[in-house]
Design an enzyme around this catalytic site. Structure first.
Site, PDB file in Angstrom:
ATOM      1  N   HIS A  84       0.819  -1.221   0.000  1.00  0.00           N
ATOM      2  CA  HIS A  84       0.000   0.000   0.000  1.00  0.00           C
ATOM      3  C   HIS A  84       0.852   1.271   0.000  1.00  0.00           C
ATOM      4  CE1 HIS A  84       0.031  -0.150   4.577  1.00  0.00           C
ATOM      5  NE2 HIS A  84      -0.055   1.162   4.450  1.00  0.00           N
ATOM      6  N   ASP A 220       1.365  -7.689   2.457  1.00  0.00           N
ATOM      7  CA  ASP A 220       1.325  -6.286   2.063  1.00  0.00           C
ATOM      8  C   ASP A 220       2.752  -5.766   1.845  1.00  0.00           C
ATOM      9  OD1 ASP A 220       0.844  -3.620   1.727  1.00  0.00           O
ATOM     10  OD2 ASP A 220      -0.468  -3.401   3.462  1.00  0.00           O
ATOM     11  N   SER A 650       3.850   2.170   8.424  1.00  0.00           N
ATOM     12  CA  SER A 650       3.591   1.257   7.324  1.00  0.00           C
ATOM     13  C   SER A 650       4.905   0.987   6.617  1.00  0.00           C
ATOM     14  CB  SER A 650       2.626   1.901   6.331  1.00  0.00           C
ATOM     15  OG  SER A 650       1.347   1.917   6.870  1.00  0.00           O
TER      16      SER A 650
HETATM   17  N1  ASP Z   1      -2.302   0.463   7.827  1.00  0.00           N
HETATM   18  C1  ASP Z   1      -1.877   1.613   8.489  1.00  0.00           C
HETATM   19  C2  ASP Z   1      -1.762   2.769   7.581  1.00  0.00           C
HETATM   20  O1  ASP Z   1      -2.282   2.752   6.555  1.00  0.00           O
HETATM   21  C3  ASP Z   1      -0.694   1.440   9.335  1.00  0.00           C
HETATM   22  C4  ASP Z   1      -1.090   1.837  10.692  1.00  0.00           C
HETATM   23  O2  ASP Z   1      -1.657   2.915  10.842  1.00  0.00           O
HETATM   24  O3  ASP Z   1      -0.870   1.080  11.625  1.00  0.00           O
HETATM   25  O4  ASP Z   1      -1.208   3.766   7.812  1.00  0.00           O
END
Ligand code: ASP
Length: 726
Positions: A84, A220, A650
């Protein structure tokens, strides 16, 4: 004051903090954390993590593209980060014919690695506490404005005097709400090429349904490579740049992680607000989050539907959709979590305790006695403005035309200030912006998003904050939001790339047409009205609140001597540590700490948008063909731990007791998304992909074993290296 704060920090070391809580400064690990980390199983010393004198773990950690973290995992500059985090770049190289989103991408040789203009990675060379110099000449009675100009002058001097090489940069950030300042010397590399990415059906398996949720089954990740000039120093992109030789890279543990093992996350957490008063948290989770969630509900309904109906739209909108949906879902979890765990009441109790202690000490009472009452009063004043501000900013986030208009408006300003010549000098920049914008733009989607969101704006924003011009226009449209949006698009050239580029052939014509364009005028009118009628009031109160927050932070550090304080996240390098462990999510629901490939298959729904599984992965699973990466017939996929992380983490490495990579951080659990406001060690967990699953996907699934060959695989538990190092 600084001495006092530091000695308070040191004193606090003696006191056990809530395990897992805290995003600690690498500079102070020795004093503040090393003993605790070792007691939790860490086998390294603080110096192995952060040192300015020798290669240490920090030399393998980069800020990736400004908003994520990445880590170097080979001696040839290979960078691991999240899917992502890389998806915008992956998407930019994709088309229906070369669909790297759906099919993944693997460079078979260096020559196939794809450059990414605009992408950069930043290393931290060293950090220094510069609080004393930054606050020199700052006195208690100063106005905020004078204080800030004194600090700005001091920071300029610090920057000018900082010892650094010509290719390095300086960055100074306030910490503890402006009570302390730190200087960072950084190195930024701008030639970063795409090396590999799994298909989205693996990289973001479970999509929105699984996002922020445990149990999780996504790999991911994506792989990039940092290129340097022939001297190994930062260099702009050039075809003959060479792979970076890093000062350090992370070996990868093949022994994996067992429940209770020490874990550490090293990266650039973006933003937390752990020390806010209850009233701020209450308004955030119960008033402002619902506003933003409501707006995004509407736009996501439109975007998701369109993406499901067309592969082309799916490619174009993948990155945009994730950006909107990611925060949308997090806010939901955050609001629920704070309310369910009594987070506000807990803050209120802390405030009562604070007030009691302050009232019992004459000096404190004088400085801090009225702080919390003043804060509450100001909060009441700011909320009406804060609400409108969020509605309008959500228009800007969700309606692409609004984003286009903001950019165009900057170019109009250039024209107005510097004339045609000034504008023409920047025209190539504008053309390339427009090319990019229209490449992924679908007016028919944006029109529907506009209709849905303008309905919210007109119906929910308090009447005296509504832009009168917009109100008049919706009147002309008979208060029909579809008619309104259709008219905006019909009467504008902004949705038509060819028309825009044609008009641009003459700068004067372009500017004249823009200034009288209906969509342009309308969006500018809404934004300008907000800038003139709402934001000045909002900002004035916000400045007062900032001052109170700074004082409250200082006061908490002075008053709660038994506590250990870590600074809120501010996108600077931090260490957080805990253990691999599950949690009790709710009554009778206990979560195990790890998932396996069997779980991927349990969720598998053939042809589903979120839970389809590539055939090759199904085959590998059916044959249990996990190569050296499986354990006892199982393929570990993800695990969770009590590491305090946030957005920006991330892509951060999960590191074991010896300094090896055991996983890749990418998310948090639903019950714990509130950790930005109210960390609770019993239920806040971060989610990581198991490093062995990454290797399995690269090697067995994608057949890109040549990449695994440039990594260093180690066995710290089963075949420990001599002298406790590997
Ligand atoms: N998945 C989260 C993000 O998109 C990562 C997190 O905030 O822990 O920032």
């Amino acid at each position: 004051m600084k001495k006092l704060l530091v000695s308070l920090l040191l004193l606090a070391v003696l006191v056990q903090a809530r395990a897992g809580e805290g995003m600690w400064l690498p500079l102070f690990l020795k004093q503040l954390n090393e003993a605790e980390m070792k007691s939790m199983g860490m086998k390294m010393n603080a110096e192995d993590i952060y040192s300015v004198n020798k290669g240490s773990l920090k030399d393998a950690i980069v800020s990736f593209g400004g908003g994520c973290t990445g880590e170097i995992i080979s001696g040839q500059g290979l960078v691991l980060t999240n899917h992502h985090c890389g998806v915008g770049y992956i998407q930019s190289h994709s088309s229906v014919e070369k669909n790297y989103i759906d099919n993944g991408f693997w460079a078979k040789s260096r020559a196939e690695e794809i450059p990414n203009p605009g992408l950069f990675v930043t290393f931290i060379v060293r950090m220094e506490d510069v609080t004393a110099q930054a606050l020199q000449g700052v006195t208690a009675g100063m106005s905020e404005r004078d204080r800030q100009s004194a600090i700005d002058r001091n920071l300029n001097t610090i920057r000018a005097n900082a010892a650094k090489e010509s290719y390095q940069e300086t960055m100074i950030r306030p910490f503890y709400k402006g009570n302390q300042y730190f200087l960072f010397i950084t190195e930024t590399y701008r030639d970063v090429r795409l090396v590999g990415a799994p298909p989205a059906s693996i990289g973001s398996y479970g999509h929105d349904t699984d996002n922020w949720v445990w149990p999780r089954h996504a790999a991911d990740f994506s792989l990039f490579r940092v290129y340097a000039g022939p001297d190994n120093k930062p260099a702009e992109y050039a075809a003959d740049n060479v792979p970076l030789q890093p000062r350090h890279f992370l070996p990868i543990s093949m022994d994996g992680v067992a429940e209770g093992d020490f874990t550490m996350i090293f990266g650039f957490p973006g933003r937390t607000d752990e020390y806010l008063p209850a009233v701020a948290v209450d308004n955030m989770v119960n008033v402002l989050n619902p506003i933003r969630i409501g707006m995004r509900d509407k736009s996501l309904a439109v975007i998701n539907e369109a993406m499901r109906n067309s592969t082309e739209v799916k490619i174009q909108y993948t990155a945009k959709q994730s950006r909107i949906a990611n925060a949308w879902k997090k806010w939901m979890g955050e609001s629920q979590g704070v309310n369910r765990t009594g987070g506000i009441a807990r803050k209120q109790q802390l405030e009562a305790d604070f007030q009691r202690r302050v009232d019992g000490n004459a000096a404190w009472k004088q400085s801090y006695g009225a702080l919390l009452t003043d804060y509450k009063k100001l909060y009441e004043q700011i909320m009406p403005y804060a609400k409108t501000r969020d509605y309008v900013s959500e228009l800007g986030v969700n309606i692409e035309l609004f984003q286009l208009v903001s950019t165009l408006n900057r170019f109009i300003t250039i024209y107005d200030n510097n004339g045609v010549a000034g504008f023409d000098a920047r025209k190539p920049q504008l053309v390339s912006y427009l090319e990019n914008f229209y490449a992924d733009y679908r007016p028919e989607i944006d029109k529907q998003v506009m209709a849905a969101l303008m309905e919210e704006y007109f119906n929910k924003v308090t009447v005296d904050h509504l832009d009168p011009f917009a109100v008049e226009q919706i009147g002309f449209a008979g208060k029909d939001y579809d008619v309104f949006a259709a008219t905006v698009f019909a009467k504008s050239m902004l949705d038509d790339k060819d028309e825009m580029l044609k008009a641009l052939e003459s700068s004067d014509v372009f500017i004249q047409r823009l200034k009288s364009d209906y969509a342009f005028t309308l969006s500018r009118s809404i934004i300008t009205h907000n800038e003139q009628k709402v934001l000045p009031e909002y900002n004035a109160i916000r400045t007062k609140l900032d001052l109170l927050e700074r004082n409250y932070m200082q006061a908490q550090m002075e008053v709660f001597t038994e506590k250990r304080f870590y600074p809120d996240a501010n996108s600077t390098l931090r260490v957080t540590y805990g253990k691999a462990e599950g949690y009790d999510a709710r009554d009778a629901v206990n979560y195990r700490y790890m998932t396996t490939l069997d779980g991927v298959m349990e969720k598998y729904k053939p042809g589903d948008y979120e839970f389809d599984v590539p055939q090759r992965l199904r085959e590998l699973h059916a044959a249990k063909d996990y190569g050296p990466y499986g354990v006892n017939g199982e393929m570990p996929v993800c695990f969770i731990g009590s590491n305090h992380t946030t957005g920006g983490n991330s892509g951060s490495p999960a590191i074991d007791a010896w300094g090896n990579l055991i996983g890749l951080n990418f998310d948090r659990t639903w019950e714990g998304t509130m950790s930005d406001l109210n960390y609770d060690p019993t239920i806040c967990r971060n989610i990581m992909v198991d490093a062995r699953y990454l290797l399995f996907i690269i090697d067995k699934f994608a057949g890109a074993g040549h990449l695994v060959q440039e990594m260093k695989l180690v066995y710290p538990k089963s075949k420990p290296a001599k002298k406790g190092k590997n």
